[in-house]
Design a protein around this motif. Structure first.
Motif, PDB file in Angstrom:
ATOM      1  N   HIS A 182       8.758  -6.400   3.434  1.00  0.00           N
ATOM      2  CA  HIS A 182       8.279  -6.549   2.636  1.00  0.00           C
ATOM      3  C   HIS A 182       8.550  -6.243   0.881  1.00  0.00           C
ATOM      4  O   HIS A 182       8.293  -6.855   0.221  1.00  0.00           O
ATOM      5  CB  HIS A 182       6.617  -5.554   2.940  1.00  0.00           C
ATOM      6  CG  HIS A 182       5.537  -5.984   1.905  1.00  0.00           C
ATOM      7  ND1 HIS A 182       4.646  -6.045   2.879  1.00  0.00           N
ATOM      8  CD2 HIS A 182       5.155  -6.201   0.222  1.00  0.00           C
ATOM      9  CE1 HIS A 182       3.811  -6.189   1.315  1.00  0.00           C
ATOM     10  NE2 HIS A 182       4.277  -6.129   0.180  1.00  0.00           N
TER      11      HIS A 182
ATOM     12  N   TYR B 148       3.744  -0.180  10.245  1.00  0.00           N
ATOM     13  CA  TYR B 148       2.606  -0.420   9.502  1.00  0.00           C
ATOM     14  C   TYR B 148       1.820  -1.518  10.148  1.00  0.00           C
ATOM     15  O   TYR B 148       0.375  -1.200  10.170  1.00  0.00           O
ATOM     16  CB  TYR B 148       2.967  -0.907   7.996  1.00  0.00           C
ATOM     17  CG  TYR B 148       1.323  -1.250   7.343  1.00  0.00           C
ATOM     18  CD1 TYR B 148       1.035  -0.582   6.165  1.00  0.00           C
ATOM     19  CD2 TYR B 148       1.093  -2.853   6.877  1.00  0.00           C
ATOM     20  CE1 TYR B 148      -0.170  -1.163   5.125  1.00  0.00           C
ATOM     21  CE2 TYR B 148      -0.331  -2.862   6.907  1.00  0.00           C
ATOM     22  CZ  TYR B 148      -1.024  -2.450   5.449  1.00  0.00           C
ATOM     23  OH  TYR B 148      -1.726  -2.162   5.227  1.00  0.00           O
ATOM     24  N   ARG B 149       2.181  -1.996  11.443  1.00  0.00           N
ATOM     25  CA  ARG B 149       2.480  -2.783  12.299  1.00  0.00           C
ATOM     26  C   ARG B 149       1.022  -1.908  12.516  1.00  0.00           C
ATOM     27  O   ARG B 149       0.330  -2.522  13.619  1.00  0.00           O
ATOM     28  CB  ARG B 149       3.696  -3.162  13.416  1.00  0.00           C
ATOM     29  CG  ARG B 149       4.041  -4.295  12.173  1.00  0.00           C
ATOM     30  CD  ARG B 149       4.873  -4.772  13.335  1.00  0.00           C
ATOM     31  NE  ARG B 149       6.203  -5.567  12.294  1.00  0.00           N
ATOM     32  CZ  ARG B 149       7.354  -5.382  11.835  1.00  0.00           C
ATOM     33  NH1 ARG B 149       7.689  -4.542  12.601  1.00  0.00           N
ATOM     34  NH2 ARG B 149       8.086  -6.335  11.201  1.00  0.00           N
TER      35      ARG B 149
ATOM     36  N   GLY C 252       8.283  -2.091  10.971  1.00  0.00           N
ATOM     37  CA  GLY C 252       7.528  -1.764  10.228  1.00  0.00           C
ATOM     38  C   GLY C 252       7.147  -0.671   9.257  1.00  0.00           C
ATOM     39  O   GLY C 252       5.657  -1.060   8.793  1.00  0.00           O
TER      40      GLY C 252
ATOM     41  N   TYR D 102      20.284  -4.445  13.418  1.00  0.00           N
ATOM     42  CA  TYR D 102      19.577  -5.000  14.741  1.00  0.00           C
ATOM     43  C   TYR D 102      20.272  -5.431  15.624  1.00  0.00           C
ATOM     44  O   TYR D 102      20.102  -5.713  16.462  1.00  0.00           O
ATOM     45  CB  TYR D 102      17.972  -5.777  14.050  1.00  0.00           C
ATOM     46  CG  TYR D 102      16.878  -5.388  13.555  1.00  0.00           C
ATOM     47  CD1 TYR D 102      15.901  -4.147  14.597  1.00  0.00           C
ATOM     48  CD2 TYR D 102      16.434  -5.180  12.515  1.00  0.00           C
ATOM     49  CE1 TYR D 102      14.988  -3.657  13.537  1.00  0.00           C
ATOM     50  CE2 TYR D 102      15.676  -4.633  11.768  1.00  0.00           C
ATOM     51  CZ  TYR D 102      14.600  -4.003  12.519  1.00  0.00           C
ATOM     52  OH  TYR D 102      14.111  -2.974  12.028  1.00  0.00           O
TER      53      TYR D 102
ATOM     54  N   ASP E 222       0.992  -1.233   0.590  1.00  0.00           N
ATOM     55  CA  ASP E 222      -0.280  -0.324  -0.168  1.00  0.00           C
ATOM     56  C   ASP E 222       0.762   1.526   0.048  1.00  0.00           C
ATOM     57  O   ASP E 222       1.405   1.863   1.285  1.00  0.00           O
ATOM     58  CB  ASP E 222      -0.783  -0.004   1.204  1.00  0.00           C
ATOM     59  CG  ASP E 222      -1.979   1.134   1.416  1.00  0.00           C
ATOM     60  OD1 ASP E 222      -1.438   2.216   0.389  1.00  0.00           O
ATOM     61  OD2 ASP E 222      -2.503   1.110   2.349  1.00  0.00           O
TER      62      ASP E 222
END
Ligand code: ADP
Ligand code: MG
Length: 189
Positions: free
Chosen positions: A54, A177-178, A49, A111, A15
């Protein structure tokens, strides 16, 4: 199946309306896979996020559709595998595993802290793929923080020098997005 994606999400499920800092045209251009022919790297930066993994998976799927061999790995898994192989005297074979696929996707740089040996092994891989094998890399850390990520400013500079020589960088600035569903429900502001 060979690519080892953490999930399979085509680009069509992304999106872009939710993430206006992403240049949709730039991503559409990447989806043509010309960057693979040119040997360019794609570096996707942004906080957790925002869709880095993605997009990396979606572009990896486009590459597979176009007939390229693709391998997906997290930075932590990559470095663990190289470290183990080095200890067992099999570094060369393991480097080949990561240099053979036409497109290598390295997710989640930054990370987990990387020790000096890990940074050295990572540099060896980047050197081998340099100007031959395109990569997609994702990181939650800006380039300026990679010295800390790799625990060594000199190695980080050498890695970035090679990575950025032929590279496209997507800087995603936006909300996770989470959090989207929670924001919608008014649970967080
Ligand atoms: P990051 O790797 O940046 O931490 P992810 O790519 O894992 O984030 O995204 C977190 C979750 O939200 C995933 O399930 C992903 O598919 C979804 N997601 C993130 N951004 C979008 C978006 N713009 N459109 C659709 N789904 C998204
Ligand atoms: Mg991710």
């Amino acid at each position: 199946a060979m690519a080892r994606f953490p999930f399979v999400k085509p680009l069509e499920t992304f999106d872009f309306g939710y993430q206006p800092s992403i240049d949709k045209k730039q991503v559409a251009n990447l989806a043509t896979c010309h960057f693979i022919e040119h040997g360019d790297n794609v570096i996707i930066l942004g906080p957790p996020g925002v869709g880095k993994t993605h997009l990396a998976v979606s572009l990896g799927l486009k590459a597979i559709e176009a007939g390229y061999r693709v391998l997906f790995t997290s930075a932590a898994n990559l470095i663990a595998q190289l470290t183990k192989a080095y200890a067992e005297g099999k570094l060369d074979d393991k480097l080949k595993v990561f240099t053979t696929p036409r497109l290598l996707i390295i997710d989640e740089i930054g990370y987990l802290p990387i020790d000096r040996q890990g940074a050295n092994l990572f540099f060896q891989l980047i050197s081998r793929r340099y100007e031959r094998g395109p990569m997609i890399l994702t990181s939650n850390q800006s380039f300026g923080a990679w010295g800390e990520v790799f625990g060594d400013r000199v190695i980080a500079t050498a890695i970035l020098d090679r990575l950025l020589h032929h590279a496209v960088t997507l800087n995603i600035r936006g909300n996770s997005y989470r959090l989207k569903e929670k924001l919608k429900a008014g649970l967080v502001r």
